[in-house]
Design an enzyme around this catalytic site. Sequence first.
Site, PDB file in Angstrom:
ATOM      1  N   GLU A 133       2.691   6.212  13.707  1.00 20.41           N
ATOM      2  CA  GLU A 133       3.666   5.480  14.069  1.00 20.41           C
ATOM      3  C   GLU A 133       4.360   6.509  15.133  1.00 20.41           C
ATOM      4  O   GLU A 133       4.620   7.247  14.452  1.00 20.41           O
ATOM      5  CB  GLU A 133       4.169   4.640  13.468  1.00 20.41           C
ATOM      6  CG  GLU A 133       6.103   4.509  13.787  1.00 20.41           C
ATOM      7  CD  GLU A 133       6.570   3.904  12.827  1.00 20.41           C
ATOM      8  OE1 GLU A 133       6.409   3.779  11.981  1.00 20.41           O
ATOM      9  OE2 GLU A 133       7.250   2.954  13.685  1.00 20.41           O
TER      10      GLU A 133
ATOM     11  N   TYR B  25       5.171  -1.254  -0.452  1.00 22.37           N
ATOM     12  CA  TYR B  25       4.773   0.711  -1.328  1.00 22.37           C
ATOM     13  C   TYR B  25       5.006   1.078  -1.933  1.00 22.37           C
ATOM     14  O   TYR B  25       5.407   0.052  -2.595  1.00 22.37           O
ATOM     15  CB  TYR B  25       6.387   1.728   0.209  1.00 22.37           C
ATOM     16  CG  TYR B  25       6.301   1.296   1.706  1.00 22.37           C
ATOM     17  CD1 TYR B  25       5.043   2.484   2.170  1.00 22.37           C
ATOM     18  CD2 TYR B  25       6.120   1.108   2.268  1.00 22.37           C
ATOM     19  CE1 TYR B  25       5.102   2.483   3.375  1.00 22.37           C
ATOM     20  CE2 TYR B  25       5.979   0.448   3.779  1.00 22.37           C
ATOM     21  CZ  TYR B  25       5.639   1.634   4.281  1.00 22.37           C
ATOM     22  OH  TYR B  25       5.150   1.708   5.637  1.00 22.37           O
TER      23      TYR B  25
ATOM     24  N   GLN C 127       1.505   6.674   6.171  1.00 28.01           N
ATOM     25  CA  GLN C 127       0.855   7.211   7.630  1.00 28.01           C
ATOM     26  C   GLN C 127      -0.488   8.259   7.945  1.00 28.01           C
ATOM     27  O   GLN C 127      -0.381   9.336   7.112  1.00 28.01           O
ATOM     28  CB  GLN C 127       1.864   7.194   8.591  1.00 28.01           C
ATOM     29  CG  GLN C 127       2.746   6.204   8.359  1.00 28.01           C
ATOM     30  CD  GLN C 127       4.042   6.229   9.711  1.00 28.01           C
ATOM     31  OE1 GLN C 127       4.270   6.655  11.141  1.00 28.01           O
ATOM     32  NE2 GLN C 127       4.502   5.257   9.748  1.00 28.01           N
TER      33      GLN C 127
ATOM     34  N   ASN D 223       6.221  -6.093  14.007  1.00 26.32           N
ATOM     35  CA  ASN D 223       6.134  -5.814  12.695  1.00 26.32           C
ATOM     36  C   ASN D 223       7.640  -6.381  12.146  1.00 26.32           C
ATOM     37  O   ASN D 223       8.474  -6.463  12.606  1.00 26.32           O
ATOM     38  CB  ASN D 223       6.524  -4.774  13.627  1.00 26.32           C
ATOM     39  CG  ASN D 223       6.289  -3.672  12.040  1.00 26.32           C
ATOM     40  OD1 ASN D 223       5.192  -3.801  11.045  1.00 26.32           O
ATOM     41  ND2 ASN D 223       7.478  -3.122  11.667  1.00 26.32           N
ATOM     42  N   GLU D 224       7.458  -6.658  10.365  1.00 23.20           N
ATOM     43  CA  GLU D 224       8.125  -7.113   9.574  1.00 23.20           C
ATOM     44  C   GLU D 224       9.315  -8.358  11.030  1.00 23.20           C
ATOM     45  O   GLU D 224      10.740  -7.651   9.950  1.00 23.20           O
ATOM     46  CB  GLU D 224       8.834  -5.617   9.612  1.00 23.20           C
ATOM     47  CG  GLU D 224       8.315  -4.610   8.417  1.00 23.20           C
ATOM     48  CD  GLU D 224       8.703  -3.664   7.756  1.00 23.20           C
ATOM     49  OE1 GLU D 224       9.730  -3.232   7.944  1.00 23.20           O
ATOM     50  OE2 GLU D 224       7.706  -3.169   6.538  1.00 23.20           O
TER      51      GLU D 224
ATOM     52  N   GLU E 191       0.338  -1.729   6.303  1.00 25.38           N
ATOM     53  CA  GLU E 191       1.340  -0.323   5.662  1.00 25.38           C
ATOM     54  C   GLU E 191       1.490  -0.087   4.028  1.00 25.38           C
ATOM     55  O   GLU E 191       1.457  -1.186   2.983  1.00 25.38           O
ATOM     56  CB  GLU E 191       2.471  -0.684   6.066  1.00 25.38           C
ATOM     57  CG  GLU E 191       2.930  -0.617   7.784  1.00 25.38           C
ATOM     58  CD  GLU E 191       4.321  -0.295   7.822  1.00 25.38           C
ATOM     59  OE1 GLU E 191       4.844  -0.176   7.570  1.00 25.38           O
ATOM     60  OE2 GLU E 191       4.415  -1.075   9.474  1.00 25.38           O
TER      61      GLU E 191
END
Length: 512
Positions: free
Chosen positions: A47, A260, A364, A193-194, A317
Amino acid sequence: MNIIRQSLVILGMIAAPAFAASQVSISIDAGKPGTVINKNVYGQFAEHLGTGVYEGMWVGPQSNIPNTRGWRNDVVGALKELHVPLVRWPGGCFADTYHWRDGIGQQDKRPSNVHANGSVDQINAVGTHEFFDLIEMLGAEAYVNGNVGTGSVQEMSDWVEYMTAEGGSPLARLRAQNGREKPFKVAYFGIGNELWGCGGNMKPDYYANLYSNYEHFLRAPEKSRPKMIASGGSGFDTAWTQVLSKELKDRTTGISVHQYTIPTGKWDVKGKDLGFKEGEWISTLANTLKMDQLIKDHVVVLDKNDPEKKIGLMIDEWGTWYDEVGAKSALFQQNSLRDALVAALNFHIFHEHAQRVPMATIAQMVNVLQAMILTDKEKMVLTPTYYTFQMYVPFQDARSLPLAIKDNTSYTLGGLTIPGVSASAARAKDGKLYLALVNTDPHKATDVAINVAGAKVTAATGKLLTSTMMDAHNTFQSPQAIKPATFSTRAASGKLSIKVPAKAVMVVALEE
Ligand code: AHR
């Protein structure tokens, strides 16, 4: 013979008979090959955030740091070793503020600044053409994420046409004028995204309508049409999967989920990257193991709405997220042996769910969150996570094999208990049988007896990653503090037993 290998061989010879009674047993059924583990579960995410792209990977053609058309040779060389199958770009939250036209044409004529995303100006030097240059150097596939939040249907439609049109279209001609005659190959295209957060604070029904509208206008030649991905929910919240899998049938090949691993489980005080206590070792591993239940919860919903299994669950992610204390750039964190175990445990879970999880991209690639590589100007270090990805390369596109663990140990601390040993087996494309093992216990080694139905295994050879310290890590001053060692052991009296050291990740080929 290096020290670890030597001592393991010696320990194995002395201790084998004594351990027979309390051994963990692993049975692999080599005669019943299961689903292929899509190599794209070993994908990565790059990103425009912090020094993730600029400095971390891109230094520009004029830099003193050796580079190829702007991409760092050291970083690209290291990434090639991982056989990176897929790269997601340009975000993340960044994707919903990114306007692709700013990133094409002569570099010095591009708008100089998008905006500072995480303390570093995200300039437009890396745009579509540069991204595909990286992709092609790596031999990876591209997962491009489009802008729903601040973009338009027209803008996204034009981008897809610009990348994929065969010729005869004004956008294909523009691409050719910018130096690229033949179309780029976009394997996946993410529509936002999101959307529940940084992508626009939407509700799933509203996004489902928007998605249909956007997807309808994304034109690409039929044979090279990207697989369209709908951006789904966060963690255990299955509401987005519920709505999207019902409403977007035949319009999407995947619904994404972000998850996460946070040591404390709390976003306000997440926990440290280094110097943590054992309580945060076990809580991190326990939290990461929740990925299994999370996938199961989403799969229940998918199985109901999509029994034909046309829609994949894309974990685009995942990885550790620690507190940022004086980080050199946004979301820069150190990466220790604990991260190596986190990666390996997640791989085992992805293998287990290979039928529904065809893709995952760790957050990432460089300098951001659970990165493969850290850089500081001209310096570069490979992280324990890097080494885990390297050790698991044989699992890319391998056929998973049924595996059962008997008499597993457990590791307990405070109120938490997790399995001591985690394992995964597969028949790789090279024809060999691979076994991956993790010992979560930071104190005790474990003996594992290996039994392969339908084959006589005589030896195991491979790599082992471990250390005396839970937070063992590499620094720019000491870049080789932790790296894999060679491991090998032979069967004794027809039985193969592997001693897995405390806090270790191991991948071995079993000789049949
Ligand atoms: O990976 C960092 C950020 O985390 C991404 O930009 C966003 O999608 C997520 O919230």
